[in-house]
Design an enzyme around this catalytic site. Structure first.
Site, short mmCIF file in Angstrom:
data_model
loop_
_atom_site.label_atom_id
_atom_site.label_comp_id
_atom_site.label_asym_id
_atom_site.label_seq_id
_atom_site.Cartn_x
_atom_site.Cartn_y
_atom_site.Cartn_z
CE LYS A 329 -4.04 -2.27 1.13
NZ LYS A 329 -3.66 -3.69 1.18
C1 LIG Z 1 -4.34 -4.75 0.75
C2 LIG Z 1 -3.59 -6.01 0.70
C3 LIG Z 1 -3.90 -7.00 -0.24
C4 LIG Z 1 -5.07 -6.89 -1.16
O1 LIG Z 1 -4.88 -5.91 -2.14
P1 LIG Z 1 -6.10 -5.46 -3.07
O2 LIG Z 1 -5.52 -4.41 -3.92
O3 LIG Z 1 -7.14 -4.92 -2.17
O4 LIG Z 1 -6.57 -6.66 -3.80
C5 LIG Z 1 -3.10 -8.13 -0.28
N1 LIG Z 1 -2.06 -8.29 0.57
C6 LIG Z 1 -1.74 -7.36 1.49
C7 LIG Z 1 -0.62 -7.62 2.41
C8 LIG Z 1 -2.49 -6.19 1.58
O5 LIG Z 1 -2.16 -5.27 2.49
#
Ligand SMILES: *Cc1c(COP(=O)(O)O)cnc(C)c1O
Length: 723
Positions: A329
């Site tokens: 993120k």
């Molecule tokens: C947010 C997240 C995901 C999922 O990502 P999306 O874009 O919502 O599909 C997968 N793994 C981790 C560690 C995350 O923080």
């Protein structure tokens, strides 16, 4: 020494390329009307030898605008002598000034203007001409220039006498072009001017034409002339839909991608993001600053930012967790807040903002880090409230977020709620018109989003998908154009949707694979075409960031795949809200299956993959990455497969220790992370994660009840206190 060297074509090359006008006209699919209508100049800029003159002539013919060559049509008449004579008169040191002064006396409108190679080195002259139109940078490969110059036996190069090579001078020049361009046209190797001219027109028409600009809601609401900045500030459309660009997804050809193979992450990011953001809203030079702030050795613990390496044969891991909060993120959220701040500052009537975010664990920390890092440097008041399911995330994730609590940031656990509850209510708050009016009236405050439903979150993610492909080409695992597969642990569908955008831009993915945990709604949907949550309950897993039933960004994908069928999307997602299910049409389902594949992974399989991978390769994966690898293992073909590693294992230390039968009882989060490190040396410890955990203050912990009214009163109490 180099600072004063430049070169100028006194005996400037006139390339006599044979122009195939017939092909040009029949092959052109661009609506020229909007480009032609504009009164503004089209100003071609670039290295000597980049083809400015020839491309200028072609554009002139195509657009019916006069072409003006600064050399022939301005400098020579202005000076009353050939350029080469002026050069001997003033010498190489005086030439840039003489040329710049001459440029200040230049006036034209509605023309195609070919600059000289050295014009951009004179700031005043360049500022004067840049105001009259769009500066288009013909960004050509240096080797091409050198080859062309050799072919033309050009030896008249001013300033090359003191031992500087041609490529040094060209490199030095580059910074001036980078400083002035509005639109960059990435030229392919050995691209002929006809084709370059077409790229220029494409670029201009994609940004000028009113019907190719702007954004719409997936559910049909037209956002009028709302542009990127508005979209950043707004988050969600008023009809509850997601905001998508009205125009086509920008493309990069394989030849253009090839130009980016040997570039750094930030250089590639600039070239990708330029395609998405209109320079009238954010100048490329400002975009570059934001990119450089976002991705550097202070924010990311790996110099490659999102490194790719071979885990096992044809299976590659892209580590997306080197940012400040150790999940993928961060990649979007180190950049997006900067764009947000710029957008907020550029508003006619500035308001305060409240970024309201529901998190399944990782978004919260990344939003907090990104916004607190950049919010202090602006006069715009930006507040952040994070809502998380109080028992739905790991203790480390929770402590990490709470460490940011304070100032304009609030972190609130919603008791007894799951992520879907938090997200649904955030959406409800966003569409609560009374609340919005009240906060605007009482606090001059607007809501915005920073979840992956925000469009500004999505496009920075396109970058790392492009770069992982380019890395494989650079490392000679594949050749440019070869197909690869990508497997992503998927929850809210943001990461994999960004990969779909990368594919649309030109990255040749064969399969985009969604990996789910036991909350396998997405894999069921991708296998049946029916999205049905009516009899499902969310189960808690060790990969909580993908414990999701309502996968928001899927709405964007279905919008694109349905041929922008607003009413279908509106019906489907209204039905989902009322009945808990919807079907897609056979046509959309077929399109979906062309690119997307899916499978899911049980908890036991997830544990086993972590253990087996550690013993086979010495690499310790976090549970989300393990979900990805488990699914990828089942789907291997003879193509390379990239697995997105979305979090550092340290973030989930408690669960991983458990999986290995080690008790974490009585350990503090930093101790857990340390204990994890004893299991295996790879990947190495995430320093920023440790630093955050060590400064944690539990006194900041704050919870509220899981109903709409409690959430609203929490929000009001926060805004009353901070504004
Ligand atoms: C947010 C997240 C995901 C999922 O990502 P999306 O874009 O919502 O599909 C997968 N793994 C981790 C560690 C995350 O923080």
């Amino acid at each position: 020494m180099l600072k004063r060297t430049y070169f100028h074509f006194g005996l400037r090359a006139r390339y006599c390329f044979k122009l195939n006008y017939k092909r040009w006209i029949s092959g052109s699919k661009i609506n020229l009307q909007n480009v032609t209508r504009s009164k503004e100049n089209i100003i071609l800029m670039g290295s000597p030898g980049c083809g400015k003159t020839t491309v200028g002539r072609i554009l002139s013919t195509k657009l019916g605008k006069p072409v003006l060559d600064i050399d022939d049509d301005h400098l020579e008449p202005y000076w009353g002598m050939p350029v080469s004579d002026k050069l001997s008169e003033v010498g190489s040191d005086g030439f840039v000034n003489a040329e710049g002064e001459a440029l200040l006396a230049f006036n034209a409108e509605n023309s195609v203007i070919s600059l000289t190679g050295s014009n951009p080195m004179h700031s005043d002259g360049m500022a004067h001409i840049a105001k009259t139109g769009t500066v288009v940078f013909l960004d050509i490969h240096m080797e091409d220039i050198i080859e062309r110059l050799e072919r033309m036996k050009v030896n008249r190069i001013v300033g090359q006498n003191d031992g500087t090579s041609m490529s040094e001078i060209l490199k030095y020049r580059q910074q001036f072009y980078e400083r002035w361009y509005d639109a960059r046209v990435i030229c392919e190797r050995n691209e002929d001017p006809t084709s370059v001219a077409e790229k220029v027109l494409n670029k201009l028409s994609s940004l000028e034409s009113s019907d190719s600009q702007g954004y719409v809601s997936t559910r049909g609401l037209d956002l009028g002339d709302k542009q990127f900045n508005d979209v950043l500030l707004k988050g969600l459309a008023d009809d509850g839909g997601l905001i998508v660009p009205r125009r086509n997804i920008p493309k990069l050809s394989l030849g253009q991608l090839s130009r980016m193979v040997n570039m750094s992450y930030t250089e590639r990011a600039l070239r990708v993001l330029e395609q998405w953001i209109n320079w009238r809203e954010l100048r490329p030079q400002d975009l570059k600053k934001c990119i450089d702030n976002a991705y550097n050795s202070k924010t990311f613990s790996n110099p490659d930012i999102c490194p790719v390496f071979s885990l096992d044969g044809n299976q590659f891991i892209q580590e997306l967790f080197h940012g400040p909060t150790a999940s993928f993120k961060d990649i979007a959220l180190q950049l997006m807040p900067q764009l947000f701040v710029k957008a907020a500052e550029s508003e006619l009537h500035p308001t305060n903002y409240l970024i309201l975010v529901a998190t399944s664990g990782d978004t919260g920390g990344a939003v907090l880090d990104g916004f607190t890092r950049y919010a202090d440097s602006t006069k715009v008041n930006i507040n952040v409230i994070i809502l998380y399911p109080s028992d739905g995330i790991s203790s480390i994730q929770r402590d990490q977020m709470i460490a940011y609590h304070g100032g304009n940031a609030r972190v609130i656990g919603v008791q007894g709620a799951d992520f879907d509850f938090c997200q649904t209510n955030v959406k409800k708050i966003f569409s609560d018109k009374n609340l919005a009016e009240e906060l605007l009236r009482t606090h001059n405050l607007k809501f915005s989003a920073a979840n992956s439903i925000s469009f500004g979150r999505l496009i920075p993610q396109v970058v790392y998908h492009v770069t992982s492909y380019l890395d494989l080409v650079r490392d000679k695992v594949i050749s440019m154009g070869d197909e690869i597969d990508l497997c992503v642990p998927t929850g809210n569908f943001g990461n994999i949707l960004a990969a779909y955008y990368a594919k649309e831009m030109g990255i040749p993915y064969k399969r985009l694979i969604c990996a789910s945990n036991s909350n396998n709604i997405l894999s069921e949907f991708l296998q049946t075409g029916c999205y049905d949550i009516s009899s499902r309950r969310l189960s808690k897993t060790v990969s909580p960031a993908i414990d999701i039933l309502v996968s928001s960004n899927l709405e964007r994908l279905l919008y694109h795949l349905s041929g922008e069928d607003h009413s279908m999307i509106r019906d489907a997602f209204t039905k989902l809200q009322h009945d808990g299910n919807f079907d897609v049409s056979p046509v959309v389902f077929e399109r979906l299956k062309e690119s997307f594949h899916a499978d899911w992974c049980s908890e036991e399989d997830c544990y086993r993959t972590i253990k087996e991978t550690l013993s086979n390769t010495g690499y310790l994966m976090d549970p989300h990455t393990s979900v990805g690898k488990t699914v990828a293992d089942r789907m291997m073909s003879d193509r390379p497969m990239i697995i997105a590693s979305t979090a550092h294992p340290g973030k989930f230390a408690e669960d991983i220790l458990n999986i290995f039968g080690r008790s974490s009882n009585g350990m503090t989060p930093p101790e857990m992370v340390m204990a994890l490190q004893e299991l295996g040396p790879r990947p190495s410890e995430q320093e920023s994660l440790m630093n955050t955990l060590e400064k944690n203050t539990m006194g900041n912990r704050r919870v509220c009840d899981s109903n709409y009214d409690s959430l609203v009163s929490e929000i009001k109490s926060v805004t009353d206190r901070t504004l």
